[in-house]
Scaffold this motif. Structure first.
Motif, PDB file in Angstrom:
ATOM      1  N   PRO A   1     -44.652 -53.473  -6.036  1.00 24.31           N
ATOM      2  CA  PRO A   1     -43.712 -53.885  -7.078  1.00 24.31           C
ATOM      3  C   PRO A   1     -44.081 -55.194  -7.797  1.00 24.31           C
ATOM      4  CG  PRO A   1     -42.513 -53.169  -5.139  1.00 24.31           C
ATOM      5  CD  PRO A   1     -43.971 -53.213  -4.761  1.00 24.31           C
ATOM      6  N   ASN A   2     -44.794 -56.096  -7.127  1.00 22.74           N
ATOM      7  CA  ASN A   2     -45.192 -57.362  -7.756  1.00 22.74           C
ATOM      8  C   ASN A   2     -46.420 -57.206  -8.656  1.00 22.74           C
ATOM      9  OD1 ASN A   2     -47.245 -57.041  -5.893  1.00 22.74           O
ATOM     10  ND2 ASN A   2     -47.024 -59.070  -4.975  1.00 22.74           N
ATOM     11  N   GLY A   3     -46.905 -55.967  -8.827  1.00 20.90           N
ATOM     12  CA  GLY A   3     -48.064 -55.716  -9.669  1.00 20.90           C
ATOM     13  C   GLY A   3     -49.386 -55.774  -8.932  1.00 20.90           C
ATOM     14  N   GLN A   4     -49.350 -55.988  -7.624  1.00 23.06           N
ATOM     15  CA  GLN A   4     -50.596 -56.028  -6.847  1.00 23.06           C
ATOM     16  C   GLN A   4     -51.183 -54.631  -6.751  1.00 23.06           C
ATOM     17  OE1 GLN A   4     -51.211 -58.429  -3.154  1.00 23.06           O
ATOM     18  NE2 GLN A   4     -51.241 -56.394  -2.228  1.00 23.06           N
ATOM     19  N   VAL A   5     -52.445 -54.517  -7.135  1.00 24.75           N
ATOM     20  CA  VAL A   5     -53.159 -53.239  -7.114  1.00 24.75           C
ATOM     21  C   VAL A   5     -54.216 -53.305  -6.022  1.00 24.75           C
ATOM     22  CG1 VAL A   5     -54.585 -51.638  -8.439  1.00 24.75           C
ATOM     23  CG2 VAL A   5     -52.801 -52.968  -9.598  1.00 24.75           C
ATOM     24  N   THR A   6     -54.287 -52.282  -5.193  1.00 25.08           N
ATOM     25  CA  THR A   6     -55.315 -52.190  -4.161  1.00 25.08           C
ATOM     26  C   THR A   6     -56.168 -50.966  -4.457  1.00 25.08           C
ATOM     27  OG1 THR A   6     -53.861 -53.215  -2.529  1.00 25.08           O
ATOM     28  CG2 THR A   6     -55.768 -52.003  -1.681  1.00 25.08           C
ATOM     29  N   TYR A   7     -57.479 -51.222  -4.538  1.00 26.86           N
ATOM     30  CA  TYR A   7     -58.453 -50.179  -4.891  1.00 26.86           C
ATOM     31  C   TYR A   7     -59.616 -50.300  -3.918  1.00 26.86           C
ATOM     32  CZ  TYR A   7     -61.860 -47.764  -7.981  1.00 26.86           C
ATOM     33  OH  TYR A   7     -62.793 -46.924  -8.521  1.00 26.86           O
ATOM     34  N   VAL A   8     -59.929 -49.223  -3.210  1.00 31.80           N
ATOM     35  CA  VAL A   8     -60.985 -49.256  -2.194  1.00 31.80           C
ATOM     36  C   VAL A   8     -61.937 -48.089  -2.425  1.00 31.80           C
ATOM     37  CG1 VAL A   8     -61.484 -49.473   0.269  1.00 31.80           C
ATOM     38  CG2 VAL A   8     -59.261 -50.224  -0.605  1.00 31.80           C
ATOM     39  N   PRO A   9     -62.820 -48.216  -3.414  1.00 21.74           N
ATOM     40  CA  PRO A   9     -63.748 -47.112  -3.677  1.00 21.74           C
ATOM     41  C   PRO A   9     -64.862 -47.047  -2.639  1.00 21.74           C
ATOM     42  CG  PRO A   9     -64.247 -48.944  -5.116  1.00 21.74           C
ATOM     43  CD  PRO A   9     -62.994 -49.316  -4.366  1.00 21.74           C
ATOM     44  N   ALA A  10     -65.268 -45.831  -2.325  1.00 24.94           N
ATOM     45  CA  ALA A  10     -66.450 -45.625  -1.484  1.00 24.94           C
ATOM     46  C   ALA A  10     -67.662 -45.754  -2.402  1.00 24.94           C
ATOM     47  CB  ALA A  10     -66.412 -44.249  -0.847  1.00 24.94           C
ATOM     48  N   MET A  11     -68.637 -46.564  -1.995  1.00 24.19           N
ATOM     49  CA  MET A  11     -69.818 -46.787  -2.826  1.00 24.19           C
ATOM     50  C   MET A  11     -71.093 -46.607  -2.016  1.00 24.19           C
ATOM     51  SD  MET A  11     -68.702 -50.167  -4.998  1.00 24.19           S
ATOM     52  CE  MET A  11     -69.859 -49.906  -6.329  1.00 24.19           C
ATOM     53  N   ARG A  12     -72.129 -46.195  -2.689  1.00 24.28           N
ATOM     54  CA  ARG A  12     -73.472 -46.152  -2.101  1.00 24.28           C
ATOM     55  C   ARG A  12     -74.225 -47.327  -2.690  1.00 24.28           C
ATOM     56  NH1 ARG A  12     -76.573 -43.582   1.271  1.00 24.28           N
ATOM     57  NH2 ARG A  12     -78.775 -43.325   0.856  1.00 24.28           N
ATOM     58  N   LEU A  13     -74.686 -48.231  -1.813  1.00 23.21           N
ATOM     59  CA  LEU A  13     -75.391 -49.436  -2.234  1.00 23.21           C
ATOM     60  C   LEU A  13     -76.840 -49.343  -1.787  1.00 23.21           C
ATOM     61  CD1 LEU A  13     -72.744 -52.075  -1.117  1.00 23.21           C
ATOM     62  CD2 LEU A  13     -72.912 -50.887  -3.305  1.00 23.21           C
ATOM     63  N   THR A  14     -77.764 -49.598  -2.698  1.00 14.71           N
ATOM     64  CA  THR A  14     -79.190 -49.588  -2.376  1.00 14.71           C
ATOM     65  C   THR A  14     -79.812 -50.857  -2.940  1.00 14.71           C
ATOM     66  OG1 THR A  14     -79.182 -47.187  -2.593  1.00 14.71           O
ATOM     67  CG2 THR A  14     -81.324 -48.253  -2.529  1.00 14.71           C
ATOM     68  N   SER A  15     -80.473 -51.637  -2.070  1.00 17.98           N
ATOM     69  CA  SER A  15     -81.105 -52.869  -2.540  1.00 17.98           C
ATOM     70  C   SER A  15     -82.316 -53.207  -1.666  1.00 17.98           C
ATOM     71  CB  SER A  15     -80.108 -54.026  -2.563  1.00 17.98           C
ATOM     72  OG  SER A  15     -79.666 -54.317  -1.262  1.00 17.98           O
ATOM     73  N   GLN A  16     -83.111 -54.126  -2.189  1.00 17.01           N
ATOM     74  CA  GLN A  16     -84.331 -54.587  -1.514  1.00 17.01           C
ATOM     75  C   GLN A  16     -83.960 -55.645  -0.482  1.00 17.01           C
ATOM     76  OE1 GLN A  16     -87.493 -53.380  -2.658  1.00 17.01           O
ATOM     77  NE2 GLN A  16     -88.204 -54.205  -0.740  1.00 17.01           N
ATOM     78  N   CYS A  17     -84.667 -55.663   0.644  1.00 15.86           N
ATOM     79  CA  CYS A  17     -84.470 -56.648   1.698  1.00 15.86           C
ATOM     80  C   CYS A  17     -85.754 -57.441   1.880  1.00 15.86           C
ATOM     81  CB  CYS A  17     -84.107 -55.968   3.019  1.00 15.86           C
ATOM     82  SG  CYS A  17     -82.633 -54.933   2.919  1.00 15.86           S
TER      83      CYS A  17
END
Length: 163
Positions: free
Chosen positions: A67-83
């Motif tokens: 009700p206070n306008g707080q939005v919760t969004y938890v998308p599943a993502m595939r992350l690929t990066s160099q180490c």
């Protein structure tokens, strides 16, 4: 992790206040679940993405609105990066994921990371042990614009396991 490239499926927890989505909870529900495609979402991207398949895995997700306008969004993502790898015998591997908005400055968004990366759903890999995790918020300035642009970098440290 092969050739010092990490690919991981993660949930990216995001939360913000959208004043346009406020209501009096005495006159209505105490929360709403709606399709994410129907509301504004920040354009948070993985800056150091190297994979063609990196990004949001499921596009048709819901958000939860309070009700206070707080939005919760938890998308599943595939992350690929160099180490990067250091050490000769007991090798240490450092992987970083740098996220930021493509268009919004610090006047519009801010990053407030949890104290640590949650490993509650981590599936142990027999070849690597996670030795440290951290999150660091920073800001960058660009020639085009006087305002800072925030980003957040999550770091995972690994050591190769001896079987």
């Amino acid at each position: 992790m092969d050739n010092n490239i990490i690919a991981a499926n993660v949930w990216v927890f995001q939360q913000w206040i959208d004043n346009r989505l406020r209501w009096n909870s005495a006159d209505g529900p105490n929360k709403l679940t709606v399709p994410a495609r129907l509301i504004w979402k920040p354009d948070i991207v993985l800056y150091n993405n190297i994979g063609p398949d990196s990004g949001i895995i499921y596009d048709d997700l819901n958000v939860v609105i309070e009700p206070n306008g707080q939005v919760t969004y938890v998308p599943a993502m595939r992350l690929t990066s160099q180490c990067s790898e250091t050490g000769l015998v007991r090798k240490s591997i450092t992987c970083k994921w740098k996220f930021g908005s493509w268009t919004y400055s610090a006047n519009d968004i801010d990053f407030n990371p949890a104290s640590n990366i949650s490993l509650s759903e981590y599936q142990h890999n027999q070849r690597f042990d996670i030795t440290e995790t951290k999150a660091i918020v920073a800001s960058s300035y660009y020639e085009c614009c006087p305002e800072p642009y925030p980003d957040i970098t999550y770091t995972l440290e690994f050591r190769k396991s001896f079987l």
